[in-house]
Design a protein around this motif. Structure first.
Motif, PDB file in Angstrom:
ATOM      1  N   THR A   7     -20.213  18.799 -34.498  1.00 25.69           N
ATOM      2  CA  THR A   7     -19.274  18.781 -35.627  1.00 25.69           C
ATOM      3  C   THR A   7     -19.977  18.610 -36.968  1.00 25.69           C
ATOM      4  O   THR A   7     -19.345  18.735 -38.023  1.00 25.69           O
ATOM      5  CB  THR A   7     -18.250  17.637 -35.448  1.00 25.69           C
ATOM      6  N   ARG A   8     -21.279  18.318 -36.951  1.00 26.73           N
ATOM      7  CA  ARG A   8     -22.018  18.145 -38.209  1.00 26.73           C
ATOM      8  C   ARG A   8     -22.305  19.478 -38.899  1.00 26.73           C
ATOM      9  O   ARG A   8     -22.657  19.512 -40.075  1.00 26.73           O
ATOM     10  CB  ARG A   8     -23.357  17.445 -37.941  1.00 26.73           C
ATOM     11  N   GLN A   9     -22.175  20.590 -38.169  1.00 23.81           N
ATOM     12  CA  GLN A   9     -22.611  21.878 -38.691  1.00 23.81           C
ATOM     13  C   GLN A   9     -21.473  22.706 -39.295  1.00 23.81           C
ATOM     14  O   GLN A   9     -21.395  23.915 -39.105  1.00 23.81           O
ATOM     15  CB  GLN A   9     -23.322  22.664 -37.577  1.00 23.81           C
ATOM     16  N   THR A  10     -20.632  22.019 -40.036  1.00 26.85           N
ATOM     17  CA  THR A  10     -19.530  22.711 -40.711  1.00 26.85           C
ATOM     18  C   THR A  10     -19.987  23.355 -42.011  1.00 26.85           C
ATOM     19  O   THR A  10     -19.715  24.528 -42.267  1.00 26.85           O
ATOM     20  CB  THR A  10     -18.375  21.727 -41.012  1.00 26.85           C
ATOM     21  N   ASN A  11     -20.724  22.591 -42.825  1.00 23.27           N
ATOM     22  CA  ASN A  11     -21.174  23.084 -44.125  1.00 23.27           C
ATOM     23  C   ASN A  11     -22.687  23.240 -44.212  1.00 23.27           C
ATOM     24  O   ASN A  11     -23.225  23.563 -45.279  1.00 23.27           O
ATOM     25  CB  ASN A  11     -20.691  22.137 -45.238  1.00 23.27           C
ATOM     26  N   SER A  12     -23.375  22.978 -43.125  1.00 22.91           N
ATOM     27  CA  SER A  12     -24.829  23.135 -43.076  1.00 22.91           C
ATOM     28  C   SER A  12     -25.229  23.420 -41.633  1.00 22.91           C
ATOM     29  O   SER A  12     -24.374  23.443 -40.740  1.00 22.91           O
ATOM     30  CB  SER A  12     -25.530  21.866 -43.588  1.00 22.91           C
ATOM     31  N   PHE A  13     -26.522  23.654 -41.418  1.00 25.18           N
ATOM     32  CA  PHE A  13     -27.009  23.925 -40.072  1.00 25.18           C
ATOM     33  C   PHE A  13     -27.984  22.834 -39.656  1.00 25.18           C
ATOM     34  O   PHE A  13     -28.679  22.252 -40.492  1.00 25.18           O
ATOM     35  CB  PHE A  13     -27.728  25.274 -40.009  1.00 25.18           C
ATOM     36  N   PRO A  47     -30.929  28.833 -37.773  1.00 22.15           N
ATOM     37  CA  PRO A  47     -29.914  29.693 -37.147  1.00 22.15           C
ATOM     38  C   PRO A  47     -30.566  30.836 -36.362  1.00 22.15           C
ATOM     39  O   PRO A  47     -31.619  31.351 -36.768  1.00 22.15           O
ATOM     40  CB  PRO A  47     -29.118  30.229 -38.345  1.00 22.15           C
ATOM     41  N   THR A  48     -29.947  31.225 -35.267  1.00 17.92           N
ATOM     42  CA  THR A  48     -30.531  32.278 -34.433  1.00 17.92           C
ATOM     43  C   THR A  48     -30.699  33.610 -35.168  1.00 17.92           C
ATOM     44  O   THR A  48     -31.698  34.299 -34.932  1.00 17.92           O
ATOM     45  CB  THR A  48     -29.695  32.494 -33.147  1.00 17.92           C
ATOM     46  N   PRO A  49     -29.782  34.025 -36.058  1.00 18.27           N
ATOM     47  CA  PRO A  49     -30.030  35.283 -36.768  1.00 18.27           C
ATOM     48  C   PRO A  49     -31.286  35.245 -37.621  1.00 18.27           C
ATOM     49  O   PRO A  49     -32.033  36.231 -37.687  1.00 18.27           O
ATOM     50  CB  PRO A  49     -28.773  35.454 -37.637  1.00 18.27           C
ATOM     51  N   ALA A  50     -31.551  34.106 -38.289  1.00 16.28           N
ATOM     52  CA  ALA A  50     -32.747  33.976 -39.117  1.00 16.28           C
ATOM     53  C   ALA A  50     -34.006  34.095 -38.266  1.00 16.28           C
ATOM     54  O   ALA A  50     -34.973  34.775 -38.641  1.00 16.28           O
ATOM     55  CB  ALA A  50     -32.727  32.637 -39.857  1.00 16.28           C
ATOM     56  N   ASN A  51     -34.000  33.440 -37.112  1.00 15.25           N
ATOM     57  CA  ASN A  51     -35.148  33.520 -36.211  1.00 15.25           C
ATOM     58  C   ASN A  51     -35.355  34.943 -35.708  1.00 15.25           C
ATOM     59  O   ASN A  51     -36.480  35.449 -35.663  1.00 15.25           O
ATOM     60  CB  ASN A  51     -34.931  32.576 -35.022  1.00 15.25           C
ATOM     61  N   ALA A  52     -34.264  35.613 -35.346  1.00 18.46           N
ATOM     62  CA  ALA A  52     -34.363  36.984 -34.840  1.00 18.46           C
ATOM     63  C   ALA A  52     -34.873  37.932 -35.919  1.00 18.46           C
ATOM     64  O   ALA A  52     -35.686  38.829 -35.646  1.00 18.46           O
ATOM     65  CB  ALA A  52     -32.999  37.453 -34.329  1.00 18.46           C
ATOM     66  N   ALA A  99     -26.482  25.852 -45.886  1.00 15.80           N
ATOM     67  CA  ALA A  99     -25.824  27.121 -45.565  1.00 15.80           C
ATOM     68  C   ALA A  99     -25.506  27.853 -46.868  1.00 15.80           C
ATOM     69  O   ALA A  99     -25.198  27.233 -47.881  1.00 15.80           O
ATOM     70  CB  ALA A  99     -24.543  26.874 -44.782  1.00 15.80           C
ATOM     71  N   LEU A 100     -25.593  29.169 -46.830  1.00 14.78           N
ATOM     72  CA  LEU A 100     -25.305  29.975 -48.020  1.00 14.78           C
ATOM     73  C   LEU A 100     -23.809  30.219 -48.159  1.00 14.78           C
ATOM     74  O   LEU A 100     -23.332  31.353 -48.182  1.00 14.78           O
ATOM     75  CB  LEU A 100     -26.081  31.300 -47.957  1.00 14.78           C
ATOM     76  N   LYS A 101     -23.077  29.118 -48.237  1.00 14.64           N
ATOM     77  CA  LYS A 101     -21.625  29.176 -48.436  1.00 14.64           C
ATOM     78  C   LYS A 101     -21.320  28.561 -49.799  1.00 14.64           C
ATOM     79  O   LYS A 101     -21.786  27.459 -50.105  1.00 14.64           O
ATOM     80  CB  LYS A 101     -20.893  28.413 -47.333  1.00 14.64           C
ATOM     81  N   PHE A 102     -20.565  29.274 -50.602  1.00 14.60           N
ATOM     82  CA  PHE A 102     -20.257  28.822 -51.950  1.00 14.60           C
ATOM     83  C   PHE A 102     -18.777  28.449 -52.063  1.00 14.60           C
ATOM     84  O   PHE A 102     -17.908  29.296 -51.859  1.00 14.60           O
ATOM     85  CB  PHE A 102     -20.576  29.916 -52.970  1.00 14.60           C
ATOM     86  N   LYS A 103     -18.505  27.180 -52.388  1.00 14.55           N
ATOM     87  CA  LYS A 103     -17.133  26.779 -52.692  1.00 14.55           C
ATOM     88  C   LYS A 103     -16.767  27.209 -54.108  1.00 14.55           C
ATOM     89  O   LYS A 103     -15.626  27.465 -54.428  1.00 14.55           O
ATOM     90  CB  LYS A 103     -16.987  25.266 -52.538  1.00 14.55           C
ATOM     91  N   TYR A 113     -29.215  28.998 -55.293  1.00 14.55           N
ATOM     92  CA  TYR A 113     -29.597  30.005 -56.290  1.00 14.55           C
ATOM     93  C   TYR A 113     -31.111  30.161 -56.373  1.00 14.55           C
ATOM     94  O   TYR A 113     -31.623  31.273 -56.493  1.00 14.55           O
ATOM     95  CB  TYR A 113     -29.018  29.643 -57.651  1.00 14.55           C
ATOM     96  N   VAL A 114     -31.829  29.048 -56.309  1.00 17.70           N
ATOM     97  CA  VAL A 114     -33.301  29.108 -56.324  1.00 17.70           C
ATOM     98  C   VAL A 114     -33.804  29.911 -55.130  1.00 17.70           C
ATOM     99  O   VAL A 114     -34.685  30.766 -55.262  1.00 17.70           O
ATOM    100  CB  VAL A 114     -33.904  27.685 -56.312  1.00 17.70           C
ATOM    101  N   PHE A 115     -33.217  29.637 -53.969  1.00 26.31           N
ATOM    102  CA  PHE A 115     -33.618  30.358 -52.760  1.00 26.31           C
ATOM    103  C   PHE A 115     -33.332  31.852 -52.889  1.00 26.31           C
ATOM    104  O   PHE A 115     -34.186  32.689 -52.550  1.00 26.31           O
ATOM    105  CB  PHE A 115     -32.887  29.790 -51.539  1.00 26.31           C
TER     106      PHE A 115
END
Length: 242
Positions: free
Chosen positions: A125-131, A135-140, A185-189, A200-202
């Motif tokens: 439940t900790r991975q709602t707004n972060s990881f 993440p598996t897509p990044a590794n792949a 996570a790259l989620k923007f409120k 943004y820096v990233f």
């Protein structure tokens, strides 16, 4: 209306199809196609989540389907690509049709730890707004970039097909998939600078790296993501203490 509600799951199935076709591509020694299919699948993976939120089309089957598709495309497919690279690191093994060296099977650690990563994500439940963990897509995407780098830079194969490099990469990424490291996570409120500085820096640094280094930038961007997350965590913790 009901058809629209099924669009996210349709895109998830497209993600899974990319993984299946990518595995076949590796069997046919077309690692470049397999790598591009990881990229296509990553886009579909982003869009299925985006549409699910937009259409409010969340469902238990959609969540399970997403994990199963990711396990194939972002777990098994990169493992098969690594397996092929390990084989190529043994000169003459593929052409002479000699027995596969046992070291090659180390590549499937990626599939195992990707499955563990996805299982943890579903119950954490900790991975709602972060990881927590890469993440598996990044590794792949990182692993998928290797054949593209080899194709674009002739001498890159000297490094990439070095068994020490392949072993180190496999062990490192297997660890990072399940490591207790919080990654943003790259989620923007909202899109204000305040509160989104690290994102943004990233993004800015990623664009600069891609423009200057092209495919070589991809592994650097993934490790930059981890590094910035660690620095951000330490800065936030220090700010709380102060």
């Amino acid at each position: 209306m009901k058809i629209i509600q099924h669009l996210p799951n349709t895109l998830t199935c497209g993600n899974l199809l990319c993984g299946c076709v990518g595995i076949v591509a590796v069997f046919q020694n077309d690692l470049v196609l397999a790598s591009y299919l990881i990229g296509v699948a990553a886009v579909l993976d982003f869009l299925d989540g985006f549409l699910a939120r937009l259409l409010n089309a969340f469902s238990p089957i959609g969540k399970e389907l997403d994990s199963l598709a990711d396990c194939v495309t972002f777990g098994v497919l990169p493992s098969v690509i690594l397996f092929s690279l390990f084989q190529q690191s043994f000169p003459g093994t593929v052409l002479a049709q000699q027995p596969i060296p046992p070291l090659c099977y180390l590549a499937f650690l990626i599939a195992i730890f990707s499955a563990l990563r996805l299982a943890k994500f579903n119950v954490d439940t900790r991975q709602t707004n972060s990881f927590i963990g890469v993440p598996t897509p990044a590794n792949a995407i990182l692993i998928g970039s290797l054949p593209l780098i080899m194709k674009s830079i002739f001498f890159a194969s000297i490094v990439i097909l070095d068994q020490r490099f392949l072993i180190g990469l496999t062990l490192l990424m297997s660890y990072l998939l399940v490591a207790e490291i919080e990654l943003f996570a790259l989620k923007f409120k909202n899109y204000a600078w305040a509160g989104n500085q690290i994102k943004y820096v990233f993004l800015i640094l990623s664009v600069v790296l891609l423009a200057s280094l092209q495919f070589v930038a991809i592994p650097l961007i993934i490790f930059l993501y981890v590094l910035l997350s660690v620095l951000n965590n330490r800065f936030s913790l220090q700010k709380i203490k102060d």
